[in-house]
Scaffold this active site. Structure first.
Site, PDB file in Angstrom:
ATOM      1  N   ASP A  59      52.484  38.032  -2.287  1.00 34.02           N
ATOM      2  CA  ASP A  59      51.485  37.901  -3.359  1.00 34.02           C
ATOM      3  C   ASP A  59      50.221  38.715  -3.126  1.00 34.02           C
ATOM      4  OD1 ASP A  59      50.455  36.492  -1.223  1.00 34.02           O
ATOM      5  OD2 ASP A  59      50.926  34.528  -2.061  1.00 34.02           O
TER       6      ASP A  59
ATOM      7  N   GLU B 144      60.245  36.241  -1.284  1.00 34.67           N
ATOM      8  CA  GLU B 144      59.325  35.093  -1.279  1.00 34.67           C
ATOM      9  C   GLU B 144      58.777  34.851  -2.697  1.00 34.67           C
ATOM     10  OE1 GLU B 144      55.113  34.547   0.458  1.00 34.67           O
ATOM     11  OE2 GLU B 144      56.382  34.143   2.187  1.00 34.67           O
TER      12      GLU B 144
ATOM     13  N   GLU C  12      45.900  35.433  -5.016  1.00 30.87           N
ATOM     14  CA  GLU C  12      47.351  35.445  -4.774  1.00 30.87           C
ATOM     15  C   GLU C  12      48.155  34.666  -5.813  1.00 30.87           C
ATOM     16  OE1 GLU C  12      45.041  34.882  -2.448  1.00 30.87           O
ATOM     17  OE2 GLU C  12      45.299  36.492  -0.984  1.00 30.87           O
TER      18      GLU C  12
ATOM     19  N   HIS D 212      41.219  33.259   6.715  1.00 34.10           N
ATOM     20  CA  HIS D 212      40.872  34.541   6.092  1.00 34.10           C
ATOM     21  C   HIS D 212      40.797  34.526   4.575  1.00 34.10           C
ATOM     22  CE1 HIS D 212      44.827  35.552   4.373  1.00 34.10           C
ATOM     23  NE2 HIS D 212      45.317  34.881   5.401  1.00 34.10           N
TER      24      HIS D 212
ATOM     25  N   ARG E  38      40.126  34.572   0.661  1.00 33.41           N
ATOM     26  CA  ARG E  38      38.975  35.000  -0.149  1.00 33.41           C
ATOM     27  C   ARG E  38      38.245  33.841  -0.819  1.00 33.41           C
ATOM     28  NH1 ARG E  38      41.000  39.977  -0.126  1.00 33.41           N
ATOM     29  NH2 ARG E  38      39.570  41.652  -0.660  1.00 33.41           N
TER      30      ARG E  38
ATOM     31  N   HIS F 109      40.238  37.433  11.832  1.00 32.79           N
ATOM     32  CA  HIS F 109      40.689  38.455  10.868  1.00 32.79           C
ATOM     33  C   HIS F 109      39.620  39.548  10.744  1.00 32.79           C
ATOM     34  CE1 HIS F 109      41.990  40.141   6.997  1.00 32.79           C
ATOM     35  NE2 HIS F 109      43.106  39.434   7.090  1.00 32.79           N
TER      36      HIS F 109
HETATM   37  C1  UD1 Z   1      45.098  40.504   2.343  1.00 28.98           C
HETATM   38  C2  UD1 Z   1      45.788  39.848   1.142  1.00 28.98           C
HETATM   39  C3  UD1 Z   1      46.100  38.387   1.422  1.00 28.98           C
HETATM   40  C4  UD1 Z   1      46.840  38.224   2.726  1.00 28.98           C
HETATM   41  C5  UD1 Z   1      46.060  38.920   3.833  1.00 28.98           C
HETATM   42  C6  UD1 Z   1      46.864  38.867   5.105  1.00 28.98           C
HETATM   43  C7  UD1 Z   1      45.191  40.654  -1.076  1.00 28.98           C
HETATM   44  C8  UD1 Z   1      44.288  40.487  -2.239  1.00 28.98           C
HETATM   45  N1  UD1 Z   1      44.925  39.891  -0.012  1.00 28.98           N
HETATM   46  O1  UD1 Z   1      43.809  39.914   2.493  1.00 28.98           O
HETATM   47  O2  UD1 Z   1      46.892  37.863   0.365  1.00 28.98           O
HETATM   48  O3  UD1 Z   1      46.968  36.855   2.988  1.00 28.98           O
HETATM   49  O4  UD1 Z   1      45.863  40.292   3.510  1.00 28.98           O
HETATM   50  O5  UD1 Z   1      46.078  39.116   6.228  1.00 28.98           O
HETATM   51  O6  UD1 Z   1      46.090  41.446  -1.101  1.00 28.98           O
HETATM   52  N2  UD1 Z   1      40.583  45.173   7.512  1.00 28.98           N
HETATM   53  C9  UD1 Z   1      40.518  46.015   8.605  1.00 28.98           C
HETATM   54  N3  UD1 Z   1      41.677  46.329   9.266  1.00 28.98           N
HETATM   55  C10 UD1 Z   1      42.885  45.837   8.902  1.00 28.98           C
HETATM   56  C11 UD1 Z   1      42.947  44.960   7.803  1.00 28.98           C
HETATM   57  C12 UD1 Z   1      41.790  44.652   7.111  1.00 28.98           C
HETATM   58  O7  UD1 Z   1      39.448  46.488   8.974  1.00 28.98           O
HETATM   59  O8  UD1 Z   1      43.906  46.162   9.538  1.00 28.98           O
HETATM   60  C13 UD1 Z   1      39.335  44.850   6.766  1.00 28.98           C
HETATM   61  C14 UD1 Z   1      38.867  46.024   5.891  1.00 28.98           C
HETATM   62  O9  UD1 Z   1      37.465  46.019   5.845  1.00 28.98           O
HETATM   63  C15 UD1 Z   1      39.458  45.639   4.530  1.00 28.98           C
HETATM   64  C16 UD1 Z   1      39.236  44.141   4.553  1.00 28.98           C
HETATM   65  O10 UD1 Z   1      39.555  43.753   5.885  1.00 28.98           O
HETATM   66  O11 UD1 Z   1      38.816  46.283   3.441  1.00 28.98           O
HETATM   67  C17 UD1 Z   1      40.020  43.347   3.552  1.00 28.98           C
HETATM   68  O12 UD1 Z   1      41.376  43.711   3.577  1.00 28.98           O
HETATM   69  P1  UD1 Z   1      42.291  43.376   2.282  1.00 28.98           P
HETATM   70  O13 UD1 Z   1      43.671  43.846   2.533  1.00 28.98           O
HETATM   71  O14 UD1 Z   1      41.627  43.810   1.034  1.00 28.98           O
HETATM   72  O15 UD1 Z   1      42.267  41.796   2.188  1.00 28.98           O
HETATM   73  P2  UD1 Z   1      42.614  40.692   3.229  1.00 28.98           P
HETATM   74  O16 UD1 Z   1      41.467  39.759   3.214  1.00 28.98           O
HETATM   75  O17 UD1 Z   1      43.077  41.278   4.490  1.00 28.98           O
HETATM   76  N1  UDP Z   2      49.474  36.682  13.009  1.00 30.56           N
HETATM   77  C1  UDP Z   2      49.427  37.652  14.006  1.00 30.56           C
HETATM   78  N2  UDP Z   2      48.272  37.798  14.736  1.00 30.56           N
HETATM   79  C2  UDP Z   2      47.164  37.040  14.513  1.00 30.56           C
HETATM   80  C3  UDP Z   2      47.209  36.074  13.471  1.00 30.56           C
HETATM   81  C4  UDP Z   2      48.371  35.937  12.731  1.00 30.56           C
HETATM   82  O1  UDP Z   2      50.420  38.344  14.247  1.00 30.56           O
HETATM   83  O2  UDP Z   2      46.153  37.223  15.209  1.00 30.56           O
HETATM   84  C5  UDP Z   2      50.706  36.545  12.201  1.00 30.56           C
HETATM   85  C6  UDP Z   2      51.235  35.133  12.012  1.00 30.56           C
HETATM   86  O3  UDP Z   2      52.142  34.794  13.021  1.00 30.56           O
HETATM   87  C7  UDP Z   2      51.883  35.189  10.637  1.00 30.56           C
HETATM   88  C8  UDP Z   2      51.081  36.258   9.899  1.00 30.56           C
HETATM   89  O4  UDP Z   2      50.363  36.979  10.887  1.00 30.56           O
HETATM   90  O5  UDP Z   2      53.212  35.640  10.696  1.00 30.56           O
HETATM   91  C9  UDP Z   2      50.145  35.610   8.918  1.00 30.56           C
HETATM   92  O6  UDP Z   2      49.256  36.544   8.427  1.00 30.56           O
HETATM   93  P1  UDP Z   2      47.937  36.137   7.648  1.00 30.56           P
HETATM   94  O7  UDP Z   2      47.513  34.777   8.047  1.00 30.56           O
HETATM   95  O8  UDP Z   2      46.979  37.257   7.832  1.00 30.56           O
HETATM   96  O9  UDP Z   2      48.389  36.190   6.129  1.00 30.56           O
HETATM   97  P2  UDP Z   2      49.075  35.114   5.149  1.00 30.56           P
HETATM   98  O10 UDP Z   2      50.338  34.648   5.792  1.00 30.56           O
HETATM   99  O11 UDP Z   2      48.086  34.030   4.912  1.00 30.56           O
HETATM  100  O12 UDP Z   2      49.310  35.902   3.911  1.00 30.56           O
END
Ligand code: UD1
Ligand code: UDP
Length: 384
Positions: A106, A128, A142, A223, A225, A256
């Site tokens: 999602d 999923e 999501e 993490h 939003r 995160h």
């Molecule tokens: C995203 C997904 C969320 C998912 C989560 C898993 C959307 C809207 N959200 O949220 O559904 O649960 O990923 O973790 O798609 N960033 C880094 N390095 C990384 C990743 C992220 O620096 O490797 C920082 C960046 O500043 C980036 C920000 O995190 O802009 C947000 O990343 P983004 O993918 O937009 O949203 P998440 O909060 O990670």
């Molecule tokens: N995970 C990881 N390292 C971490 C935290 C989580 O590998 O430091 C893994 C966790 O085992 C799970 C996935 O990341 O499989 C979950 O990701 P996240 O919580 O970012 O996203 P969501 O599942 O809520 O979309």
């Protein structure tokens, strides 16, 4: 798909992903595709919505994307990211010419990739599918992303019967829904087997080298939003209170990288006794930490699904969860984001072993570890 030679044409699959959980949950599908080369050809596309956090997953599962749009920018808006995916991913479709595109979950990547495939009239499979809270703001965005994927996808891989019922209730054609289990169970079973062989090495690295052997571990991740701002602060207050009240525990929290999370968490918990903050961990140390923890406090979707495999109680710090199956069997409890309620529930587990043991229930409502094969079987049945 009979060709001129009478030989069956392989189904060409494009597996698309952008974030850490999509990588983890699609890794078993990629492994299954590698094993079924007679029937399938495939390529992997990353939007690069995540960078370091997805690269950790690629390293562990040995995935080398054929296409990487490299779209992550620090703290970019959802609209900006969405516009870049829409602009770029169609070109990948033109080059890869897939018979079917697979998306997972999602995220922004999942929704915009599915929409782009629909615009090009390419078949789409949703891994999923059917998770719902029916509250458009929880989780945000999501809940709406996954509902929109369900509107444009051709095939829907529901992890549970409940997810199937949600889709059927929205008039999705039942013939196009398969109940497969969640691929995260495939991923965790495979990974734990692999990790057990070199756990001694893992334990030499961080965060294990920082841990006190005599203290119980409470593992935390957060993490979402919809929790930015007040809710994150409430949770941090709760963690501070718990860690201050119990000397026998240590809170380990891989934070995160989203700046809206990292900023307040480091500010409020950076220097608190009994709280260890780390960068996001690779999948192997994270799973190992899960397996060593006493219980988990999280808003993560994937962690809620992984916990039953490892028999770890979970306090879910969200207002709503779509993973109600683990709440129903008793291993998860939805505790919201109010400080008092989180502290009360954590204390209930720490003070009362009977209470704790009640949550360590048997069974895994999310799958049997064969979801990826069931997904490919279904595609084969529908597209051959
Ligand atoms: C995203 C997904 C969320 C998912 C989560 C898993 C959307 C809207 N959200 O949220 O559904 O649960 O990923 O973790 O798609 N960033 C880094 N390095 C990384 C990743 C992220 O620096 O490797 C920082 C960046 O500043 C980036 C920000 O995190 O802009 C947000 O990343 P983004 O993918 O937009 O949203 P998440 O909060 O990670
Ligand atoms: N995970 C990881 N390292 C971490 C935290 C989580 O590998 O430091 C893994 C966790 O085992 C799970 C996935 O990341 O499989 C979950 O990701 P996240 O919580 O970012 O996203 P969501 O599942 O809520 O979309």
């Amino acid at each position: 798909m009979a060709g001129n030679t009478g030989k069956k044409k392989k189904i060409n699959v494009l597996v698309c992903m952008g974030t850490r959980p999509e990588g983890i949950k699609l890794a078993p599908v990629i492994t299954a595709l590698k094993q079924r080369k007679n029937n399938f050809s495939f390529k992997v596309c990353s939007t690069g919505q995540h960078r370091e956090m997805l690269d950790q997953v690629f390293d562990f599962f040995d995935i080398v994307p054929d296409f990487d749009l490299d779209l992550m920018e620090k703290n970019q808006s959802l609209g900006y990211l969405s516009s870049k995916i829409l602009k770029e991913i169609g070109k990948i479709f033109d080059e890869a010419a897939p018979d079917i595109v697979l998306v997972q979950g999602d995220t922004t990547t999942a929704f915009l990739t599915a929409l782009s495939a629909f615009y090009k009239k390419i078949k789409t499979g949703h891994v999923e599918a059917g998770l719902r809270t029916y509250d458009r703001m929880n989780p945000f965005p999501e809940e709406i992303n996954r509902q929109l994927v369900s509107r444009v996808a051709d095939f829907h891989f529901a992890p549970t019967k409940k997810a199937f019922d949600n889709l059927a209730g929205e008039n999705v054609d039942r013939e196009n829904i398969a109940v497969t289990g969640n691929t995260v169970v495939d991923a965790i079973l495979w990974s734990i087997k692999k990790i057990e062989k070199y756990m001694v090495e893992i334990e030499k690295g961080e965060p294990f080298s920082l841990l006190d052997e005599n203290k119980k571990i409470i593992l935390v991740t957060m993490h979402r939003r919809e929790s930015f701002g007040k809710d994150i602060e409430n949770v941090c207050r709760a963690l501070k209170e718990i860690s201050g009240s119990y000397d026998k525990i240590q809170v380990v929290y891989p934070v995160h990288l989203n700046p809206n999370v990292r900023g307040p968490v480091y500010e409020m918990l950076g220097k608190v006794k009994n709280i260890i903050l780390t960068r996001p961990l690779g999948y192997e140390p994270f799973l190992w930490l899960m397996s060593r923890s006493y219980f988990i406090i999280t808003d993560s979707g994937g962690v809620q699904e992984e916990a039953p495999t490892l028999k770890k109680p979970v306090l879910v710090i969200r207002k709503k969860t779509e993973r109600t199956e683990s709440v129903d069997i008793g291993i998860s409890r939805l505790v919201g984001t109010e400080t008092k309620n989180i502290v009360a529930n954590a204390s209930g587990l720490l003070d009362n072993e009977e209470n704790y043991m009640k949550m360590v229930s048997a069974g895994n409502p999310y799958g049997d570890g064969h979801a990826a094969d069931k997904i490919l079987d279904f595609i084969l049945k529908k597209m051959s």
